[in-house]
Design an enzyme around this catalytic site. Structure first.
Site, PDB file in Angstrom:
ATOM      1  N   ASP A   1       0.839  -1.092   0.045  1.00 36.54           N
ATOM      2  CA  ASP A   1       0.136   0.239  -0.070  1.00 36.54           C
ATOM      3  C   ASP A   1       1.099   1.356   0.173  1.00 36.54           C
ATOM      4  OD1 ASP A   1      -2.361   1.267  -0.175  1.00 36.54           O
ATOM      5  OD2 ASP A   1      -2.773   1.224   2.029  1.00 36.54           O
ATOM      6  N   ILE A   2       1.880   1.233  -0.832  1.00 41.09           N
ATOM      7  CA  ILE A   2       2.679   2.536  -0.963  1.00 41.09           C
ATOM      8  C   ILE A   2       1.794   3.504  -1.637  1.00 41.09           C
ATOM      9  CG2 ILE A   2       4.803   3.350  -2.056  1.00 41.09           C
ATOM     10  CD1 ILE A   2       6.074   0.652  -1.724  1.00 41.09           C
TER      11      ILE A   2
END
Length: 224
Positions: A97-98
């Site tokens: 979840d960058i």
């Protein structure tokens, strides 16, 4: 809650805590948020993390800079995000979840820290079949065949992140089609920056740039 067993811990810990600890193993990693302490209760857990001061998340940082960043600033920031992503994977952590909201920027030093490992998973050689993360950063292979691998997906997320940092908006389907054909341009962006975006946002995951080699791209060799 998903649990994870870590060496040296007598019992399992919540996955987010375990992944954060794993990402920080070994020498100090300035690009990743540090976990100072935690408390694991029956129905919830508490994490105490080191907050860099002063800091704001990248989305707010970009907004305060007029909704987009110049290439020099974007280059300084995303170089650190690439380093954080590589350190995570080196430590068998797949963040998943960058995005802007999970990146803290120290406005004085321009240092970046990756946070929030809630969507993360352990690294594996085989494909993942369950998507976790933010749909806006989801690569096309997830919707095409429901399977994805950690490194190509991370590269796609970094490409979306770079695009939004320098272009003010999320890429449209038309943008992505032109990017995949390497024929997309935008006034004010250098050829090297466009090529970096091409390298990350190829619809075929096998055609994307290697995560470990991203920092060697010509865009990072441009003089400020």
């Amino acid at each position: 809650m998903r649990q994870l067993f870590l060496p040296g811990h007598p019992k399992s810990v919540p996955m987010e805590i375990g992944l954060t600890l794993m990402a920080n193993m070994g020498p100090r990693v300035p690009q990743i948020i540090k976990l100072l302490d935690w408390e694991d209760n029956k129905d919830h857990y508490i994490m105490v993390m080191k907050r860099p001061m002063p800091c704001i998340d990248l989305k707010i940082f970009v907004t305060l800079h007029g909704e987009s960043l110049n290439e020099g600033t974007a280059r300084k920031l995303i170089r650190q995000v690439i380093e954080a992503a590589n350190v995570c994977i080196k430590h068998d952590v797949f963040h998943r979840d960058i995005k802007m909201e999970n990146l803290l920027v120290n406005q004085d030093t321009m240092q970046v820290k990756l946070t929030d490992f809630r969507c993360g998973a352990l690294m594996k050689k085989f494909a993942y079949e369950v998507f976790s993360g933010t749909k806006a950063y989801c690569p096309p292979e997830v919707t095409v065949n429901g399977r994805y691998h950690a490194k190509p997906r991370t590269v796609w997320s970094l490409g979306i992140l770079l695009f939004m940092m320098v272009c003010e908006y999320y890429p449209t389907d038309h943008d992505l089609d032109l990017i995949s054909k390497k024929s997309w341009t935008r006034p004010g962006l250098s050829q090297e920056c466009c090529q970096m975006i091409f390298a990350c946002l190829q619809s075929d995951p096998q055609q994307r740039i290697n995560l470990e080699k991203m920092h060697l791209h010509d865009w990072f060799k441009v003089m400020e």
